[in-house]
Design an enzyme around this catalytic site. Sequence first.
Site, PDB file in Angstrom:
ATOM      1  N   THR A 158       0.763  -1.223   0.000  1.00 44.93           N
ATOM      2  CA  THR A 158       0.000   0.000   0.000  1.00 44.93           C
ATOM      3  C   THR A 158       0.805   1.292   0.000  1.00 44.93           C
ATOM      4  OG1 THR A 158      -1.568  -1.216   1.378  1.00 44.93           O
ATOM      5  CG2 THR A 158      -1.960   1.102   1.114  1.00 44.93           C
ATOM      6  N   VAL A 187      -9.772  -9.376  -1.714  1.00 45.34           N
ATOM      7  CA  VAL A 187      -9.997  -7.936  -1.795  1.00 45.34           C
ATOM      8  C   VAL A 187      -9.233  -7.209  -0.683  1.00 45.34           C
ATOM      9  CG1 VAL A 187     -11.766  -6.127  -1.610  1.00 45.34           C
ATOM     10  CG2 VAL A 187     -12.237  -8.203  -2.940  1.00 45.34           C
ATOM     11  N   SER A 188      -8.450  -6.212  -1.077  1.00 49.91           N
ATOM     12  CA  SER A 188      -7.707  -5.368  -0.131  1.00 49.91           C
ATOM     13  C   SER A 188      -8.618  -4.342   0.521  1.00 49.91           C
ATOM     14  CB  SER A 188      -6.613  -4.604  -0.871  1.00 49.91           C
ATOM     15  OG  SER A 188      -5.603  -5.474  -1.276  1.00 49.91           O
ATOM     16  N   THR A 207      -2.685   1.453   6.098  1.00 44.85           N
ATOM     17  CA  THR A 207      -1.769   0.484   5.497  1.00 44.85           C
ATOM     18  C   THR A 207      -1.543  -0.639   6.488  1.00 44.85           C
ATOM     19  OG1 THR A 207       0.448   0.115   4.609  1.00 44.85           O
ATOM     20  CG2 THR A 207       0.239   1.850   6.258  1.00 44.85           C
ATOM     21  N   ILE A 209      -2.221  -5.018   7.211  1.00 40.92           N
ATOM     22  CA  ILE A 209      -2.984  -6.193   6.789  1.00 40.92           C
ATOM     23  C   ILE A 209      -4.446  -5.802   6.572  1.00 40.92           C
ATOM     24  CG2 ILE A 209      -3.730  -8.512   7.445  1.00 40.92           C
ATOM     25  CD1 ILE A 209      -1.029  -8.874   8.786  1.00 40.92           C
TER      26      ILE A 209
HETATM   27  N1  GLY Z   1      -3.329  -3.021   2.916  1.00 40.52           N
HETATM   28  C1  GLY Z   1      -3.065  -3.824   1.810  1.00 40.52           C
HETATM   29  C2  GLY Z   1      -3.749  -5.119   1.803  1.00 40.52           C
HETATM   30  O1  GLY Z   1      -3.946  -5.756   2.799  1.00 40.52           O
HETATM   31  O2  GLY Z   1      -4.134  -5.553   0.772  1.00 40.52           O
END
Ligand code: GLY
Length: 283
Positions: A158, A187-188, A207, A209
């Site tokens: 990200t 899906v992010s 940003t 997980i």
């Molecule tokens: N923040 C990026 C993802 O988890 O896809």
Amino acid sequence: LLMSIQPKLIIHGGAGSLEGNIEKINHIRTSLEDICDKTYTHLCSTTSYDAVIYGIKLLEDDPLFNAGTGSKTQHDGQIRMSAGLMDGSKARFSGVINIQNVQNPILIAERLQNYNHTVLSGEMATKFAHELGYKAYNPLTAERLQESKLNIVGTTGTVGVVALDSSRKISVGTSTGGIGGEIPGRVSDSATIAGTYANLFAGVSGTGIGEHIINSGVATKIVTRVEDGYSLKDAVSKSINEGKSKDYHFGAIGISSSGDIIVDKTKDTIYYAFSDGHTISIF
Ligand code: GLY
């Protein structure tokens, strides 16, 4: 009384446990500083909305970051990218989810701001972009191909930009190649209101997980808390503390309409740079 104010800008290049060597960290630092500087100059002569698109495009085009060129691959070796864009002054969100074969997902999100239907996904997002004239483009770099072959899965993901312009308008953009090695089609958070949100009071980009960010509703929750009277600092630390108590991995950057800038994370490191026009600060 309409007073023009000093624009503010903060950008991030992901979060992680300082993956890679010192040389790479130094490259990230130099890149973020350069992109922050260029985007701030742009912000001073345009709007927060234009500056966010400009800054995200630079971050997507820099192969160091996991967005656009240099995106990580999903488990099937394919790159699927996502980008979210929100104009706080219009309270309008747009985004693309798991788009493929384009150079700049943020530019497709920008185009969608002018449609009634503002979020597209998968093959149809790709088709939409190509029909608008965005050329087919392969964002895979040699380094990511190697990582993909060796099954190297990182936690960095990200890029994000939050900007406040001289007329106090806030915009936010976030773009990602995902977390790497995920189930194809996963899906992010970036093109959801958990990863990207802005209104008249504040703007936040997340940003880390994606699942943790979505479970916590990070960006929208922080911005709503500011709207309801929290300072940006308190709103962010409340969400970060909630994330810490769940052992979550995420970080957030944000700006309020009063000009406060904040960056915080549950653990690890968040790579960021911000500018208030006088100095640039780097992680
Ligand atoms: N923040 C990026 C993802 O988890 O896809």
